[in-house]
Design a protein around this motif. Sequence first.
Motif, short mmCIF file in Angstrom:
data_model
loop_
_atom_site.label_atom_id
_atom_site.label_comp_id
_atom_site.label_asym_id
_atom_site.label_seq_id
_atom_site.Cartn_x
_atom_site.Cartn_y
_atom_site.Cartn_z
N LEU A 40 0.92 -1.14 0.04
CA LEU A 40 0.10 -0.02 0.04
C LEU A 40 0.94 1.31 0.16
CD1 LEU A 40 -2.75 -1.15 2.21
CD2 LEU A 40 -3.04 -0.37 0.01
N GLY A 90 2.51 1.51 -3.73
CA GLY A 90 1.57 1.94 -4.41
C GLY A 90 0.86 3.36 -4.43
N THR A 91 0.62 3.84 -3.09
CA THR A 91 0.14 5.09 -2.91
C THR A 91 1.26 6.23 -3.25
OG1 THR A 91 0.48 4.82 -0.61
CG2 THR A 91 -1.66 4.08 -1.35
N MET A 134 1.80 0.63 -10.09
CA MET A 134 0.88 0.14 -9.08
C MET A 134 -0.18 0.92 -8.75
SD MET A 134 3.01 -2.22 -6.48
CE MET A 134 3.97 -0.92 -5.66
N ILE A 146 -3.25 -0.04 -6.97
CA ILE A 146 -3.20 0.38 -5.30
C ILE A 146 -3.59 1.77 -5.12
CG2 ILE A 146 -1.87 0.38 -3.20
CD1 ILE A 146 -0.49 -1.98 -4.50
N SER A 191 -7.15 2.49 -5.35
CA SER A 191 -8.02 1.78 -4.55
C SER A 191 -8.67 2.59 -3.35
CB SER A 191 -7.29 0.71 -3.92
OG SER A 191 -6.42 0.87 -2.99
N SER A 203 -6.09 3.52 -0.46
CA SER A 203 -4.93 4.29 -0.63
C SER A 203 -4.94 5.72 0.24
CB SER A 203 -5.00 4.71 -2.06
OG SER A 203 -5.87 5.67 -2.54
N TRP A 230 0.55 5.08 4.52
CA TRP A 230 0.94 3.57 4.64
C TRP A 230 2.40 3.43 4.82
CZ3 TRP A 230 -2.60 0.58 6.02
CH2 TRP A 230 -3.98 0.79 5.49
#
Length: 184
Positions: A111, A114-115, A131, A134, A137, A140, A145
């Motif tokens: 996470l 990805g974020t 990603m 992610i 999502s 996120s 994270w």
Amino acid sequence: MKKNNADQYDKLSKAFHWITAITVVIAFVLGPGDFGRLLHNGIDPGTRNDIVWHETLGLTVFTLTSLRLVWVAVRPDAPRFQMATWMRLLSRLMHFVLWCLLFALPLSALLALGTEAHPLTLLGGFRINDMSFIANSYFSGLADWGDVHKFLGDLIIWLAGIHALAAIYHHIKLKDGILTSMLP
């Protein structure tokens, strides 16, 4: 399922336990504390062995924990030791939290990557640059994270230390065989 020696875990359970424990400690040691700053300054994580190893070991922990969970469902009976009810409850709580952390740490890392639009870099040159699934999502935006991952990493090391001290206490003070049941 076949019965296990009453006072010993089976060999595969012991292997999963110790390999996972060693992998977590090495991943923790190699976890670069300045990871976010490095990446924001343009450092390619693929050029940093500590990052590549940390991320590879993190996915290894997730894989080992998944396989271990399957093994727990089908393995021979685990040893059962007599202990006070409060000790048994604390033991179960500790094991439950450690299991949750073994899953949550790799997920929080993914996470975070990805974020923050950072690539996942693994040994052998394997790399996932995008990603966005992610980043886009629901999860996120729920937390920073990277901070969550760092906190969970510190937490698992502290709890694993307490877990180890409890096993040593059982061995030295209570002499009940709990520690030796998991030793190779």
